[in-house]
Motif scaffolding. Structure first.
Motif, PDB file in Angstrom:
ATOM      1  N   ASP A   1       1.098  -1.268  -0.191  1.00  0.00           N
ATOM      2  CA  ASP A   1       0.085  -0.026  -0.187  1.00  0.00           C
ATOM      3  C   ASP A   1       0.804   1.199   0.014  1.00  0.00           C
ATOM      4  O   ASP A   1       0.457   2.244  -0.802  1.00  0.00           O
ATOM      5  CB  ASP A   1      -0.870   0.090   1.310  1.00  0.00           C
ATOM      6  CG  ASP A   1      -2.190  -0.801   1.097  1.00  0.00           C
ATOM      7  OD1 ASP A   1      -2.708  -0.615  -0.199  1.00  0.00           O
ATOM      8  OD2 ASP A   1      -2.770  -1.426   1.732  1.00  0.00           O
ATOM      9  N   ILE A   2       1.847   1.400   0.923  1.00  0.00           N
ATOM     10  CA  ILE A   2       2.672   2.602   0.965  1.00  0.00           C
ATOM     11  C   ILE A   2       3.605   2.633  -0.472  1.00  0.00           C
ATOM     12  O   ILE A   2       3.495   3.848  -0.979  1.00  0.00           O
ATOM     13  CB  ILE A   2       3.579   2.490   2.239  1.00  0.00           C
ATOM     14  CG1 ILE A   2       2.608   2.478   3.379  1.00  0.00           C
ATOM     15  CG2 ILE A   2       4.851   3.676   2.086  1.00  0.00           C
ATOM     16  CD1 ILE A   2       2.053   3.776   3.489  1.00  0.00           C
ATOM     17  N   PRO A   3       4.282   1.702  -1.093  1.00  0.00           N
ATOM     18  CA  PRO A   3       4.761   1.734  -2.345  1.00  0.00           C
ATOM     19  C   PRO A   3       3.821   2.112  -3.460  1.00  0.00           C
ATOM     20  O   PRO A   3       4.070   2.991  -4.128  1.00  0.00           O
ATOM     21  CB  PRO A   3       5.494   0.408  -2.598  1.00  0.00           C
ATOM     22  CG  PRO A   3       5.630  -0.235  -1.257  1.00  0.00           C
ATOM     23  CD  PRO A   3       4.362   0.381  -0.236  1.00  0.00           C
TER      24      PRO A   3
ATOM     25  N   PRO B   1       6.853   9.368 -14.411  1.00  0.00           N
ATOM     26  CA  PRO B   1       7.841   9.916 -13.558  1.00  0.00           C
ATOM     27  C   PRO B   1       9.054  10.010 -14.142  1.00  0.00           C
ATOM     28  O   PRO B   1       9.712   8.871 -14.714  1.00  0.00           O
ATOM     29  CB  PRO B   1       7.725   9.480 -12.262  1.00  0.00           C
ATOM     30  CG  PRO B   1       6.503   8.631 -12.167  1.00  0.00           C
ATOM     31  CD  PRO B   1       6.152   8.354 -13.559  1.00  0.00           C
ATOM     32  N   ASP B   2       9.928  11.181 -14.032  1.00  0.00           N
ATOM     33  CA  ASP B   2      11.441  10.972 -14.766  1.00  0.00           C
ATOM     34  C   ASP B   2      12.205  10.470 -13.665  1.00  0.00           C
ATOM     35  O   ASP B   2      12.308  10.670 -12.617  1.00  0.00           O
ATOM     36  CB  ASP B   2      11.707  12.657 -14.844  1.00  0.00           C
ATOM     37  CG  ASP B   2      13.265  12.771 -15.220  1.00  0.00           C
ATOM     38  OD1 ASP B   2      14.084  12.905 -14.582  1.00  0.00           O
ATOM     39  OD2 ASP B   2      13.369  12.653 -16.391  1.00  0.00           O
ATOM     40  N   LEU B   3      13.064   9.381 -14.453  1.00  0.00           N
ATOM     41  CA  LEU B   3      13.609   8.621 -13.552  1.00  0.00           C
ATOM     42  C   LEU B   3      14.985   9.073 -12.863  1.00  0.00           C
ATOM     43  O   LEU B   3      15.275   8.944 -11.689  1.00  0.00           O
ATOM     44  CB  LEU B   3      14.329   7.494 -14.365  1.00  0.00           C
ATOM     45  CG  LEU B   3      13.077   6.461 -14.840  1.00  0.00           C
ATOM     46  CD1 LEU B   3      13.926   5.454 -16.017  1.00  0.00           C
ATOM     47  CD2 LEU B   3      12.459   5.855 -13.845  1.00  0.00           C
ATOM     48  N   GLN B   4      15.605  10.229 -13.512  1.00  0.00           N
ATOM     49  CA  GLN B   4      16.664  11.159 -12.844  1.00  0.00           C
ATOM     50  C   GLN B   4      16.006  11.753 -11.762  1.00  0.00           C
ATOM     51  O   GLN B   4      16.685  12.009 -10.768  1.00  0.00           O
ATOM     52  CB  GLN B   4      17.239  12.079 -14.080  1.00  0.00           C
ATOM     53  CG  GLN B   4      17.935  11.464 -14.825  1.00  0.00           C
ATOM     54  CD  GLN B   4      18.656  12.347 -15.911  1.00  0.00           C
ATOM     55  OE1 GLN B   4      18.068  13.300 -16.347  1.00  0.00           O
ATOM     56  NE2 GLN B   4      19.693  11.871 -16.350  1.00  0.00           N
TER      57      GLN B   4
ATOM     58  N   PHE C   1      13.706   7.939  -4.466  1.00  0.00           N
ATOM     59  CA  PHE C   1      12.460   7.319  -4.705  1.00  0.00           C
ATOM     60  C   PHE C   1      12.250   6.104  -5.252  1.00  0.00           C
ATOM     61  O   PHE C   1      12.020   5.716  -6.437  1.00  0.00           O
ATOM     62  CB  PHE C   1      11.469   8.070  -5.445  1.00  0.00           C
ATOM     63  CG  PHE C   1      11.006   9.836  -4.573  1.00  0.00           C
ATOM     64  CD1 PHE C   1      11.517   9.735  -3.172  1.00  0.00           C
ATOM     65  CD2 PHE C   1      10.501  10.581  -5.419  1.00  0.00           C
ATOM     66  CE1 PHE C   1      11.277  10.887  -2.624  1.00  0.00           C
ATOM     67  CE2 PHE C   1      10.201  11.950  -4.526  1.00  0.00           C
ATOM     68  CZ  PHE C   1      10.507  12.058  -3.350  1.00  0.00           C
ATOM     69  N   THR C   2      13.193   5.058  -4.680  1.00  0.00           N
ATOM     70  CA  THR C   2      13.499   3.699  -5.299  1.00  0.00           C
ATOM     71  C   THR C   2      12.039   2.881  -5.428  1.00  0.00           C
ATOM     72  O   THR C   2      12.035   2.237  -6.191  1.00  0.00           O
ATOM     73  CB  THR C   2      14.499   3.068  -4.349  1.00  0.00           C
ATOM     74  OG1 THR C   2      14.035   2.777  -3.083  1.00  0.00           O
ATOM     75  CG2 THR C   2      15.697   3.627  -4.527  1.00  0.00           C
TER      76      THR C   2
ATOM     77  N   SER D   1      11.140   1.433  -9.189  1.00  0.00           N
ATOM     78  CA  SER D   1      11.135   0.045  -9.429  1.00  0.00           C
ATOM     79  C   SER D   1       9.801  -0.298 -10.066  1.00  0.00           C
ATOM     80  O   SER D   1       9.433  -0.834 -10.856  1.00  0.00           O
ATOM     81  CB  SER D   1      10.975  -0.808  -8.037  1.00  0.00           C
ATOM     82  OG  SER D   1      10.814  -2.087  -8.010  1.00  0.00           O
ATOM     83  N   ILE D   2       8.579   0.424  -9.298  1.00  0.00           N
ATOM     84  CA  ILE D   2       7.215   0.046  -9.994  1.00  0.00           C
ATOM     85  C   ILE D   2       7.052   0.661 -11.373  1.00  0.00           C
ATOM     86  O   ILE D   2       6.386   0.079 -12.167  1.00  0.00           O
ATOM     87  CB  ILE D   2       6.233   0.329  -8.996  1.00  0.00           C
ATOM     88  CG1 ILE D   2       4.692  -0.004  -9.428  1.00  0.00           C
ATOM     89  CG2 ILE D   2       5.795   2.001  -8.715  1.00  0.00           C
ATOM     90  CD1 ILE D   2       3.452   0.130  -8.439  1.00  0.00           C
ATOM     91  N   ALA D   3       7.777   1.859 -11.612  1.00  0.00           N
ATOM     92  CA  ALA D   3       7.828   2.517 -12.881  1.00  0.00           C
ATOM     93  C   ALA D   3       8.071   1.774 -13.886  1.00  0.00           C
ATOM     94  O   ALA D   3       7.476   1.374 -14.791  1.00  0.00           O
ATOM     95  CB  ALA D   3       8.156   3.567 -12.601  1.00  0.00           C
ATOM     96  N   GLN D   4       9.144   1.082 -13.551  1.00  0.00           N
ATOM     97  CA  GLN D   4       9.760   0.126 -14.577  1.00  0.00           C
ATOM     98  C   GLN D   4       9.264  -1.084 -14.832  1.00  0.00           C
ATOM     99  O   GLN D   4       9.271  -1.777 -15.935  1.00  0.00           O
ATOM    100  CB  GLN D   4      11.182   0.121 -14.050  1.00  0.00           C
ATOM    101  CG  GLN D   4      12.253   0.937 -14.202  1.00  0.00           C
ATOM    102  CD  GLN D   4      13.505   0.746 -13.448  1.00  0.00           C
ATOM    103  OE1 GLN D   4      13.839  -0.016 -12.637  1.00  0.00           O
ATOM    104  NE2 GLN D   4      14.629   1.580 -13.953  1.00  0.00           N
ATOM    105  N   ALA D   5       8.556  -1.544 -13.722  1.00  0.00           N
ATOM    106  CA  ALA D   5       7.699  -2.861 -13.870  1.00  0.00           C
ATOM    107  C   ALA D   5       6.666  -2.512 -14.755  1.00  0.00           C
ATOM    108  O   ALA D   5       6.100  -3.533 -15.461  1.00  0.00           O
ATOM    109  CB  ALA D   5       7.577  -3.415 -12.537  1.00  0.00           C
TER     110      ALA D   5
END
Length: 446
Positions: free
Chosen positions: A358-360, A380-383, A390-391, A395-399
């Motif tokens: 829930d928090i992630p 979201p911009d990865l840089q 904001f790891t 992680s979820i953006a890449q997945a």
């Protein structure tokens, strides 16, 4: 000083309730984590905010006028709070989304905001109709004003508005019938709906819109006994749509609980008829005619504390090891169920992370909304994420993969869950169902 993007939040509540001071809508986490300035507003509600009479003066939309006044204030003063008046995103949920849609149509709001996020906008059938199709004043008078005047003894008074001014405002605002309708007043709203085909004063701004998977579940009554879809939805104004051929497209599941099975099929039809079909049609026509420079569409398939008039159907099932409910199990993803994620208020409200996601998930959703406000792109911009550590969101953006803007030739939709994914518009719109309800993808083309 570098000015930050501004997010003006408009609360929901059916135009009859709600407040910008709702703890679930607290903007602190969104402002600090999202690197934006958040403005929560209040506006006049119920009869005091939306009554229109046929006197040529009392033309309604006072609550909408308050929202425009807030935009004017932001344009004049927000720089003193570190906000950029040229990068204002208006966003809201439910009636707040209806407000955003109305501001997108309003000539009074043109040029005063740069992007829009209507969340779970009501449109289409039954109760949802008037949130996106605007009465003329004569119709509103018959539907709302005349019964109000009759109940207060003001019908036919020499000055109906002066007569109403003599009524205790608390009484007036809490009558059994109240005015809650946006109307075509010729000033704030000049058309019967948001124009999506290049006509009218529609704001040419990037848009991100979407809905909960089971938004309609919050607007129907859970049946006391296992009857049928018609008995559940008929009293809610869906009568003319409940033909045998339409009902066949909403089969009742064969689960162990027969009553829940009927509610399940009813909620699916209500969600299509009051949210999904015309949200998708809005995006389709907006993209087809380039009414908006960019448009993104989502569906939430995870929720927390949705609006639940039929508890506990909107709550994840409680089971061993999951005292707060297990989101991996099936439950109704109801209206308002995304708000604590968007505002990052789970910890603020003392709500438990039910399964460790829930928090992630909230971090990812907040970062997505803030990214749209900063760049008009929800990815979201990865840089930016890396610089702030904001790891979880990285992680979820890449997945989840890249969220594409709507292309009318091959429209795509983002499913918001942990992790999310993108899918074909047509898979999610279910053309047959929307067509059968009279709400096809090209609804706004006519």
């Amino acid at each position: 000083m570098s000015l930050k993007p501004v997010m003006m939040q408009i609360h929901g509540g059916a135009f009859t309730g709600g407040t910008g001071n709702d703890p679930s809508l607290d903007g602190g986490a969104l402002a600090s984590r999202g690197d934006v300035v958040v403005v929560d507003i209040n506006y006049r509600l119920t009869t005091l905010g939306f009554l229109a009479l046929q006197d040529g003066i009392t033309n309604g939309n006072f609550g909408l006028g308050d929202q425009v006044t807030a935009l004017n204030w932001i344009q004049k003063y927000i720089k003193h709070f570190g906000g950029d008046p040229n990068r204002v995103t208006i966003f809201g949920q439910s009636a707040g989304a209806g407000s955003v849609r109305a501001l997108m149509a309003s000539p009074q709001a043109t040029g005063k905001f740069a992007a829009a996020i209507p969340q779970s906008n009501l449109a289409g059938l039954a109760y949802a109709a008037t949130y996106s199709e605007y009465y003329d004043i004569a119709t509103e008078y018959q539907v709302a004003a005349r019964p109000i005047l009759n109940a207060t003894g003001c019908l036919g008074a020499a000055s109906e508005v002066n007569c109403l001014r003599g009524i205790d405002p608390f009484v007036l605002a809490n009558l059994s019938i109240v005015a809650r309708f946006l109307v075509q007043d010729g000033v704030y709203i000049a058309t019967n709906r948001l124009q999506l085909t290049g006509k009218g004063s529609t704001a040419n701004v990037p848009v991100m819109l979407g809905f909960m998977r089971d938004d309609g579940a919050s607007f129907i009554t859970y049946p006391k006994t296992a009857t049928n879809v018609t008995s559940v939805l008929g009293p809610s104004g869906f009568n003319t749509q409940l033909t045998p051929s339409t009902l066949a497209l909403y089969p009742v599941p064969n689960g162990q609980n027969a009553t829940t099975n009927v509610y399940n099929a009813s909620a699916a039809l209500a969600t299509d008829g009051e949210f999904r079909c015309l949200d998708l049609a809005t995006a389709y026509s907006g993209a087809l005619h380039k009414t908006f420079p960019a448009i993104y569409v989502y569906e939430f398939n995870r929720s927390y504390n949705g609006y639940d008039p039929n508890p506990p159907v909107c709550q994840a099932p409680v089971e061993a090891g999951f005292p707060g409910g297990n989101p991996a199990r099936e439950y109704f993803k109801c209206h308002s169920g995304e708000l604590n994620y968007v505002f990052g208020t789970l910890s603020y409200l003392g709500l438990p992370d039910r399964d460790g996601y829930d928090i992630p998930m909230s971090q990812f959703v907040l970062d997505t909304w803030a990214s749209f406000a900063r760049t008009f792109n929800p990815n979201p911009d990865l840089q930016f994420l890396a610089a702030r550590g904001f790891t979880n969101t990285t992680s979820i953006a890449q997945a989840s993969g890249y969220w594409s803007m709507v292309d009318p030739e091959e429209p795509r939709l983002r499913v918001m869950q942990y992790p999310g994914y993108e899918t074909d518009f047509y898979v999610f719109s279910n053309d047959q169902r929307c067509n059968a309800l009279g709400l096809p993808l090209d609804y706004y083309e006519n």
